[in-house]
Enzyme design. Sequence first.
Site, mmCIF file in Angstrom:
data_model
loop_
_atom_site.group_PDB
_atom_site.id
_atom_site.type_symbol
_atom_site.label_atom_id
_atom_site.label_comp_id
_atom_site.label_asym_id
_atom_site.label_seq_id
_atom_site.Cartn_x
_atom_site.Cartn_y
_atom_site.Cartn_z
ATOM 1 N N ARG A 85 20.278 -2.069 3.176
ATOM 2 C CA ARG A 85 19.003 -2.742 2.804
ATOM 3 C C ARG A 85 18.188 -1.666 2.035
ATOM 4 O O ARG A 85 17.429 -1.845 1.122
ATOM 5 C CB ARG A 85 18.305 -3.357 4.009
ATOM 6 C CG ARG A 85 17.296 -4.069 3.460
ATOM 7 C CD ARG A 85 16.844 -5.309 4.683
ATOM 8 N NE ARG A 85 16.247 -4.435 5.652
ATOM 9 C CZ ARG A 85 16.107 -5.094 7.087
ATOM 10 N NH1 ARG A 85 16.196 -6.315 7.097
ATOM 11 N NH2 ARG A 85 15.861 -4.323 7.859
ATOM 12 N N LYS A 188 12.701 -4.252 1.633
ATOM 13 C CA LYS A 188 11.620 -3.751 2.502
ATOM 14 C C LYS A 188 10.624 -2.724 1.914
ATOM 15 O O LYS A 188 10.546 -1.313 2.329
ATOM 16 C CB LYS A 188 12.248 -3.272 3.694
ATOM 17 C CG LYS A 188 11.550 -3.448 5.077
ATOM 18 C CD LYS A 188 12.338 -3.298 6.109
ATOM 19 C CE LYS A 188 11.606 -3.228 7.723
ATOM 20 N NZ LYS A 188 10.706 -4.403 7.867
ATOM 21 N N GLU A 224 9.061 -17.049 5.984
ATOM 22 C CA GLU A 224 9.055 -16.482 7.171
ATOM 23 C C GLU A 224 7.697 -15.889 7.785
ATOM 24 O O GLU A 224 6.677 -16.033 6.902
ATOM 25 C CB GLU A 224 9.971 -14.996 6.968
ATOM 26 C CG GLU A 224 9.327 -14.326 5.796
ATOM 27 C CD GLU A 224 10.037 -12.957 5.817
ATOM 28 O OE1 GLU A 224 10.755 -12.271 6.608
ATOM 29 O OE2 GLU A 224 10.131 -12.152 4.465
HETATM 30 N N1 PLP Z 1 11.009 -10.266 7.900
HETATM 31 C C1 PLP Z 1 10.208 -9.077 7.708
HETATM 32 C C2 PLP Z 1 9.056 -9.438 6.647
HETATM 33 C C3 PLP Z 1 9.961 -8.097 8.376
HETATM 34 O O1 PLP Z 1 9.276 -7.012 8.253
HETATM 35 C C4 PLP Z 1 11.401 -7.704 9.303
HETATM 36 C C5 PLP Z 1 11.460 -6.466 9.896
HETATM 37 O O2 PLP Z 1 12.111 -5.568 9.655
HETATM 38 C C6 PLP Z 1 12.178 -8.769 9.603
HETATM 39 C C7 PLP Z 1 12.078 -10.096 8.704
HETATM 40 C C8 PLP Z 1 13.452 -8.728 10.609
HETATM 41 O O3 PLP Z 1 14.319 -7.824 9.823
HETATM 42 P P1 PLP Z 1 15.430 -7.239 10.967
HETATM 43 O O4 PLP Z 1 15.797 -8.175 11.641
HETATM 44 O O5 PLP Z 1 16.390 -6.830 9.978
HETATM 45 O O6 PLP Z 1 14.504 -6.142 11.543
HETATM 46 C C1 COI Z 2 10.574 -4.442 12.314
HETATM 47 O O1 COI Z 2 10.857 -5.300 12.939
HETATM 48 O O2 COI Z 2 11.396 -3.484 12.377
HETATM 49 C C2 COI Z 2 9.788 -4.214 11.322
HETATM 50 O O3 COI Z 2 9.759 -3.420 10.277
HETATM 51 C C3 COI Z 2 8.601 -5.152 11.211
HETATM 52 C C4 COI Z 2 7.138 -4.388 11.363
HETATM 53 C C5 COI Z 2 6.161 -5.148 10.671
HETATM 54 C C6 COI Z 2 6.903 -3.923 12.636
#
Ligand code: PLP
Ligand code: COI
Length: 345
Positions: A85, A188, A224
């Site tokens: 990612r 991200k 989301e």
């Molecule tokens: N959506 C957003 C906007 C996020 O910042 C995060 C955190 O990383 C997620 C979703 C969840 O992604 P992940 O499960 O890869 O941490």
């Molecule tokens: C995560 O879940 O790792 C994120 O980056 C979300 C963040 C806004 C704390």
Amino acid sequence: MNAQEKKSIDWKSLGFDYTKTDFRFTAKYSKGQWSEGELITDEVMHIHEGSPALHYAQQCFEGMKAQTAADERILLFRPEMNCERMRNTADRLSMPEVPEDLFLRGVTEAVRANTAWVPPYGSGASLYVRPLLIGIGENMGLRPAPEYEFRVMVSPVGPYYKSRGLSVISLAVSDFDRAAPHGTGDVKAGANYPGGLYATRKAQELGANEALYLDAAQRRYIEEAGSANIVISTTSNTLITPKSAAILPSITRRSIMDIARVDLGMEAEERAIDLREELDTFVEVAACGTAAVLSPVGKIWFDDTWHSFYGNGEEVGPVMQQLYDGLCQIQNGEREDSFGWTVEV
Ligand code: PLP
Ligand code: COI
């Protein structure tokens, strides 16, 4: 390392906050080449005032967790997916990719060097790992940075939402958009987040934990939450999750969909979800992500009222409980990792 060498911290009372640990990993990119990278102790970054990360938000980050298993192994969860990612994000933001071996070495070295800060098994806390890629160096015009820094910092953390254990949260549909249909919502980029601070404040004024975003084009479809994806169990025993090119492809959510299919025998579908049209079919709702883990959503505010789900919006339902248990047990090594998701540090 035995338990005595751990830092003396009240692990159980940690929130999702920054704690300075002993080491961080850093590597620099200059003239088309990444440096070897090294562990350093200084948590302050000394960067040029012209750095594009500061002016034009040419930067991105990742988030992952290291957990201690009962047998003292330290486990990462699908780190290669964070690497992939970050590669996609870097490409979208015209930054050089961090090669997989450098990314994984940076993460591994930062965790190993800070073993004393990895919360012990059973504490409910984990070591949050935050890889960063930022554009640095002398610059003024809007163009990619001349140099880059890849850094991995870590911090022991507790739950993202205040209360302990599996607690029910609430969301408020935001009047603001998080991401445009063809923008950067699916990567991200740090720049996706500051606009959400205001939306979060507005949601919190309504008594919700966080904002829930709808699609920017029609304001119909669920996208989301500010820091997490959404999963919903329906009256037809299906786990649904929004399909959108503007949301972050959550690694936690993709894992939960697999657990639902394999362990719970549920159908799991990624598709557009019309909030108002489909509301009556929602049984249990949850937000999911690395920080959020799986947080059941009891109620959502929109059209000037609260809409509640399972148990009057106050109880954790059986589907989300099983998904939470399944995910956490794999992440902390309590259950055989038949998916092959965990990686020992
Ligand atoms: N959506 C957003 C906007 C996020 O910042 C995060 C955190 O990383 C997620 C979703 C969840 O992604 P992940 O499960 O890869 O941490
Ligand atoms: C995560 O879940 O790792 C994120 O980056 C979300 C963040 C806004 C704390």
